[in-house]
Design an enzyme around this catalytic site. Structure first.
Site, PDB file in Angstrom:
ATOM      1  N   LYS A  59      18.106 -13.866  34.186  1.00 40.66           N
ATOM      2  CA  LYS A  59      19.537 -14.057  34.036  1.00 40.66           C
ATOM      3  C   LYS A  59      20.143 -12.928  32.984  1.00 40.66           C
ATOM      4  CE  LYS A  59      19.433 -18.183  32.448  1.00 40.66           C
ATOM      5  NZ  LYS A  59      17.920 -18.168  32.388  1.00 40.66           N
ATOM      6  N   GLU A 108      22.374 -17.050  21.669  1.00 43.60           N
ATOM      7  CA  GLU A 108      21.317 -16.004  22.181  1.00 43.60           C
ATOM      8  C   GLU A 108      20.414 -15.475  20.979  1.00 43.60           C
ATOM      9  OE1 GLU A 108      20.218 -16.024  25.717  1.00 43.60           O
ATOM     10  OE2 GLU A 108      21.264 -17.464  25.325  1.00 43.60           O
ATOM     11  N   ARG A 109      19.433 -14.826  21.255  1.00 45.35           N
ATOM     12  CA  ARG A 109      18.602 -14.132  20.671  1.00 45.35           C
ATOM     13  C   ARG A 109      19.040 -12.869  19.679  1.00 45.35           C
ATOM     14  NH1 ARG A 109      16.694 -15.170  25.102  1.00 45.35           N
ATOM     15  NH2 ARG A 109      14.973 -16.546  25.445  1.00 45.35           N
TER      16      ARG A 109
END
Length: 456
Positions: free
Chosen positions: A154, A180-181
């Site tokens: 994704k 998110e990271r």
């Protein structure tokens, strides 16, 4: 200075803080401060205390700690000054630079545009990615979801869409990272700088290590900035969100901490409402359009999950990523049978594009039906017609793969951006043939079909 209400903390549970106000009370969604820790009022509980969600770690807070109200909600800077910057939920810089010079500050809690102000534009945003442009064309001014479980590509696909569209997009681009990271944030910041498009982008991040309140609100901060460019500057905005499921997840955490009874599969009972307050602000008006591309994590690859099902209902195009295709090395792992778009009609994309897309889907569906027979009896037992279908389908599957520029350092292959006409021409050529001189491998990870093949 105005005399805003003052209170003190009477309870702390996880990221939820109850504040008692002896006099006047703040309103729902108002921003409070306990020292340097920001709180947002979510509800009022028995006894009149304001139940707030913390927008930072609650370490250091204790019973009796003084709380001051600000007299309003969370406000973020809007204007040309935020372009080229990496910001947090408050619009404060996280790129090591001074605070952005803002035209003004606006509340992040805005209503969606009125129905009378909305417009529908039957325009397609060409991405240069064959599988998307052919089978699930993206609506300019619409909402597109990239659905998939963990590890099916994704974020890579979203990064490639940014790479392909931001450079040619004439308006402003805004990236919102929800839960998110930090590694991905740093990579995107660097890549956009190297591509020379950072000065026309705004990046907002509420990362996975931050409190659920931050992850729950950062999408609204991003939309407030996008709305300024759409409504005040009358520009088109490309809004990229990674990942909408993390917004739902943050809402679930907040709901649990608030003590609400969970609903189906443990989600918050307010799931549909919370999602709608975010999604309905993404709209096209007479002044400009917000085109949104959203990555959506699908828990355990279960597309009947309530979060995925509710997100589906807001979208004009759904690009579904398949773990099976990813395991076969077919990247991007777009599922041609599950992906769809409201744009794929003869009136919008034209009769030729519509017919080719239907023929590709039909061929791949027939091949899917024949797989079990091939596995049991072998391809030799098929009729000549079915063998031709299999040959076409396997080449179409490989032709719809594509090398991406954003992962060229890992793959060693340069990215290919393929015009829609080349995609249509290549698919037409494959569909028209019953025998092939070239092996299947010649169709794998290429851009357009080589000219001699097209001319054949």
């Amino acid at each position: 200075m105005p005399d805003f209400p003052q209170g003190h903390i009477v309870a702390v549970r996880g990221g939820i803080v109850d504040v008692a106000f002896p006099g006047d009370r703040p309103d729902i969604d108002d921003l409070l401060y306990a020292g340097d820790i920001a709180l947002q009022v979510m509800s009022f509980v028995e006894g009149g205390a304001a139940r707030c969600i913390a927008l930072a770690s609650v370490n250091g807070l204790g019973l009796g700690t003084g709380v001051r109200a600000t007299g309003g909600p969370v406000m973020v800077p809007v204007g040309e000054g935020v372009l080229g910057r990496m910001l947090d939920v408050f619009g404060a810089p996280i790129d090591g630079e001074p605070a952005p010079i803002a035209d003004e500050h606006r509340s992040i809690h805005n209503a969606p545009p009125r129905l009378a102000d909305r417009v529908l534009r039957a325009e397609v945003l060409e991405t240069g990615i064959k599988a998307i442009d052919l089978l699930a064309p993206i609506e300019r001014g619409g909402k597109t979801g990239l659905f998939g479980g963990a590890g099916v590509g994704k974020t890579v696909l979203l990064s490639e869409l940014i790479h392909n569209t931001v450079e040619h997009h004439h308006g402003v681009s805004l990236f919102c990272g929800i839960g998110e990271r930090s590694r991905e944030a740093e990579e995107l910041w660097r890549e956009m700088g190297e591509a020379g498009v950072r000065d026309r982008m705004v990046m907002l991040f509420g990362q996975m290590n931050e409190s659920p309140g931050v992850r729950f609100l950062v999408g609204k901060s991003a939309l407030t900035m996008a709305e300024w460019f759409r409504d005040d500057r009358q520009q088109d905005v490309l809004l990229l969100i990674d990942n909408v499921f993390r917004y739902v997840q943050a809402g679930s955490e907040v709901s649990g901490l608030m003590g609400r009874m969970p609903s189906r599969v443990g989600y918050q009972p307010t799931l549909a409402t919370e999602l709608a307050t975010l999604q309905e602000r993404i709209a096209s008006t007479r002044k400009g359009a917000i085109t949104s591309i959203q990555a959506v994590y699908v828990p355990a690859d279960d597309f009947t999950d309530p979060a995925a099902a509710h997100i589906f209902s807001h979208l004009s195009a759904s690009v579904v990523l398949s773990r099976k295709r990813a395991s076969e090395g077919l990247y991007p792992a777009v599922d041609p049978l599950a992906s769809s778009s409201v744009m794929l009609t003869p009136n919008v994309v034209g009769q030729r594009h519509y017919d080719i897309a239907r023929a590709v889907r039909r061929t791949l569906a027939e091949y899917e039906d024949l797989r079990d027979i091939i596995a049991m009896l072998g391809i030799e037992e098929l009729s000549a017609h079915d063998r031709a279908v299999v040959a076409r389908a396997r080449r179409l599957e490989r032709f719809l793969t594509q090398p991406f520029a954003t992962v060229s350092a890992s793959t060693g292959a340069g990215g290919k951006l393929v015009p829609l006409e080349a995609t249509l021409k290549g698919c037409e050529t494959i569909l028209a043939q019953t025998t092939f001189d070239r092996p299947e491998s010649d169709y794998y990870m290429i851009g357009a079909l080589p000219e001699p093949e097209v001319a054949a």
